[in-house]
Enzyme design. Sequence first.
Site, short mmCIF file in Angstrom:
data_model
loop_
_atom_site.label_atom_id
_atom_site.label_comp_id
_atom_site.label_asym_id
_atom_site.label_seq_id
_atom_site.Cartn_x
_atom_site.Cartn_y
_atom_site.Cartn_z
N ASN A 146 33.39 22.73 61.25
CA ASN A 146 32.16 22.22 60.62
C ASN A 146 32.37 20.94 59.82
O ASN A 146 31.45 20.13 59.70
CB ASN A 146 31.48 23.32 59.80
CG ASN A 146 32.32 23.79 58.65
OD1 ASN A 146 33.55 23.72 58.71
ND2 ASN A 146 31.70 24.28 57.61
N GLU A 244 40.12 29.97 52.39
CA GLU A 244 38.76 29.51 52.06
C GLU A 244 37.87 30.05 53.16
O GLU A 244 37.90 29.55 54.29
CB GLU A 244 38.71 27.97 52.06
CG GLU A 244 39.52 27.32 50.96
CD GLU A 244 38.91 27.50 49.58
OE1 GLU A 244 37.81 28.07 49.48
OE2 GLU A 244 39.55 27.08 48.61
N CYS A 278 29.93 25.98 54.61
CA CYS A 278 30.30 27.26 53.97
C CYS A 278 29.44 27.49 52.73
O CYS A 278 29.02 28.61 52.46
CB CYS A 278 31.78 27.27 53.63
SG CYS A 278 32.31 25.83 52.72
N GLU A 380 26.75 36.14 57.15
CA GLU A 380 26.74 34.70 56.88
C GLU A 380 26.01 34.02 58.04
O GLU A 380 26.47 34.07 59.19
CB GLU A 380 28.16 34.14 56.80
CG GLU A 380 28.15 32.66 56.54
CD GLU A 380 29.52 32.00 56.61
OE1 GLU A 380 30.37 32.46 57.38
OE2 GLU A 380 29.70 31.01 55.89
N LYS A 450 35.47 37.66 45.90
CA LYS A 450 35.19 38.73 46.87
C LYS A 450 35.73 38.29 48.26
O LYS A 450 36.81 37.73 48.34
CB LYS A 450 33.69 39.05 46.88
CG LYS A 450 33.18 39.48 45.48
CD LYS A 450 31.89 40.28 45.53
CE LYS A 450 30.68 39.46 45.82
NZ LYS A 450 29.40 40.16 45.64
N GLY A 453 37.38 34.46 49.70
CA GLY A 453 38.69 33.83 49.76
C GLY A 453 39.62 34.09 48.59
O GLY A 453 39.28 34.79 47.64
N GLU A 457 40.99 25.15 46.22
CA GLU A 457 41.37 23.82 46.70
C GLU A 457 40.75 22.80 45.76
O GLU A 457 39.87 23.13 44.96
CB GLU A 457 40.86 23.63 48.13
CG GLU A 457 41.57 24.57 49.09
CD GLU A 457 41.45 24.19 50.54
OE1 GLU A 457 40.32 24.12 51.04
OE2 GLU A 457 42.49 23.97 51.19
P1 NAD Z 1 37.26 30.68 62.71
O1 NAD Z 1 37.89 31.62 61.73
O2 NAD Z 1 36.85 31.21 64.03
O3 NAD Z 1 38.26 29.46 63.03
C1 NAD Z 1 38.85 28.68 62.02
C2 NAD Z 1 40.19 28.14 62.51
O4 NAD Z 1 41.09 29.24 62.68
C3 NAD Z 1 40.11 27.45 63.87
O5 NAD Z 1 41.00 26.36 63.89
C4 NAD Z 1 40.57 28.53 64.82
O6 NAD Z 1 41.11 28.03 66.03
C5 NAD Z 1 41.64 29.22 63.99
N1 NAD Z 1 41.92 30.61 64.38
C6 NAD Z 1 41.14 31.46 65.10
N2 NAD Z 1 41.77 32.65 65.25
C7 NAD Z 1 42.94 32.56 64.60
C8 NAD Z 1 44.02 33.47 64.37
N3 NAD Z 1 44.00 34.71 64.87
N4 NAD Z 1 45.06 33.06 63.62
C9 NAD Z 1 45.08 31.81 63.10
N5 NAD Z 1 44.10 30.89 63.29
C10 NAD Z 1 43.05 31.27 64.03
O7 NAD Z 1 36.07 30.01 61.92
P2 NAD Z 1 34.95 29.03 62.51
O8 NAD Z 1 33.91 29.84 63.17
O9 NAD Z 1 35.61 27.92 63.24
O10 NAD Z 1 34.38 28.38 61.14
C11 NAD Z 1 33.28 28.82 60.45
C12 NAD Z 1 33.70 29.61 59.23
O11 NAD Z 1 34.45 28.80 58.34
C13 NAD Z 1 32.49 30.08 58.43
O12 NAD Z 1 32.69 31.40 58.01
C14 NAD Z 1 32.49 29.14 57.23
O13 NAD Z 1 31.83 29.62 56.08
C15 NAD Z 1 33.95 28.97 57.01
N6 NAD Z 1 34.21 27.80 56.17
C16 NAD Z 1 34.67 28.00 54.90
C17 NAD Z 1 34.89 26.90 54.07
C18 NAD Z 1 35.42 27.08 52.67
O14 NAD Z 1 35.93 26.12 52.12
N7 NAD Z 1 35.31 28.26 52.06
C19 NAD Z 1 34.64 25.62 54.54
C20 NAD Z 1 34.15 25.46 55.83
C21 NAD Z 1 33.95 26.56 56.65
#
Ligand code: NAD
Length: 476
Positions: A146, A244, A278, A380, A450, A453, A457
């Site tokens: 994102n 996160e 997020c 979410e 909760k 995370g 950061e």
């Molecule tokens: P995701 O967890 O599917 O993927 C995130 C990353 O993890 C990708 O690079 C993916 O390839 C990798 N990944 C997937 N499976 C893995 C595994 N088993 N082991 C290690 N890495 C793995 O998330 P998404 O759908 O790409 O992103 C959306 C989510 O990210 C939402 O929940 C959003 O809220 C969250 N997000 C959080 C923040 C924050 O700072 N808190 C910021 C942006 C997005």
Amino acid sequence: MHMRIGGKDTGSADDRWMGVINPATGEEIDRVPEGTLYEVDDAVRAAEEAFPAWAARTARERGLVLLRAASLVRERHHDFARLLTSEQGKPLRESTDEIRGFANVLEYYAEISGTLRGEFISLGQAGSAIVTHEPLGVCGAIIPWNMPALLMAWKVAPALLAGNTVVFKPASRTPLTSGSLTRIMEEAGLPPGALNIVTGRGEVVGEAIVRHPGISKVSFTGDVETGARVRELASGSFKEVTLELGGSDPMIVWKDADIDSAVAGALRGRFYNAGQTCTAVKRLFVHQAIGAEFLKRLKARVEGLRIGNGLDPGVDMGPLCGETQRDTIAALVEDLKLKGQGRVVTGGEPLRGLPFDRGFFYAPTLVTDVHPGSPLLQREVFGPVLPVMCVPDLNTAIMHANETRYGLGASVWTRDIEVAREVFSRVQAGIVWVNRHLTLPPEVPFGGVKSSGIGRENGSRALYSYTREKTLSISH
Ligand code: NAD
């Protein structure tokens, strides 16, 4: 585009490639190698080789490299913004913000490089102790699709400034901007191997990074379920982790709020990046005294949003980043309609017809009177759908705000300091905004409570989270 390992372009061991799709048109715009365990191994080796020389530089010298990279990124921000929009879908204006955000984060860490220092402790007659902050070694960084530029900076800048080297994995959908930013950092003087980028699937490349014995810390941003898996895998090799994760941020609009400014806040808070942030406003609670007027004005603004290809001038909201995202959102709203668990005020459907047909567009949507058990309030919702609920009093608003497993951000819109204080002290979140939402400058610590995370950061303490203390104890 290739991966970048040890300063060299690299393919994958089995020569497999993944397409990168422009979500506004459905067209393949590039291909990247589908990495394997071998490339993760190579990247860790390259990072280990680069580590001693990079760690031996002063923090200020490392900061100067970040500063040069930031300046190159600013010079070429138009190109980066176009690339980001092409692979992610967000409007060019938002991509430009994000690319500038990348440069801001690098500059911030460069500016505080002089503050990275240890401590002297006098032990009186027994002598003294000196505590230093050593880099951890090779750090793994994994991000979602994102915000591929900003989230990269949040991890890579403090890790590198602290003297670590990095193995970085972007999301499969958005590898191009991160890849180009890696190259520009090398152009700015980052030595080969200090930052390595491995593209590929999460279950292969991501897991290999998390499991790798040569990696000391993993900083992960993504979904809660993936985060839980990462934590479990990392504990096997005693790695430090920063997680996160997702959010379902509440926005509380109190009866004394400036309605237009709250409407503008909700519009940006929910529909920025097509709702794929997020800390987007994911549930809105408005005092019933102003509920009808608030909803009327918000509906007018939502219906005025110009939707289209983010590369076209004047577009306010682009497509969702992928077909799955669009279909997930569509299914959630259909389910709400079928079960009669809420009322759609505007939107509520994928956008059809030209120019939307080939992309992954969903109409900006408002729903109200949502049943508390609806998945729209429980999960979410990562897309442009905002549930707006009227509440009779602050206790009810705060109670609903906390009825989620998430705790990332929250905001309250009021002129009353007591109301703001009450929300700040009782809402479970890592950050509470007053009369704003989404603002995250690099100097402000950010992270969740909760299921949202572990760790923080941004800010100076994030820099120290990429170090470990080592103590020298001296007898006089
Ligand atoms: P995701 O967890 O599917 O993927 C995130 C990353 O993890 C990708 O690079 C993916 O390839 C990798 N990944 C997937 N499976 C893995 C595994 N088993 N082991 C290690 N890495 C793995 O998330 P998404 O759908 O790409 O992103 C959306 C989510 O990210 C939402 O929940 C959003 O809220 C969250 N997000 C959080 C923040 C924050 O700072 N808190 C910021 C942006 C997005």
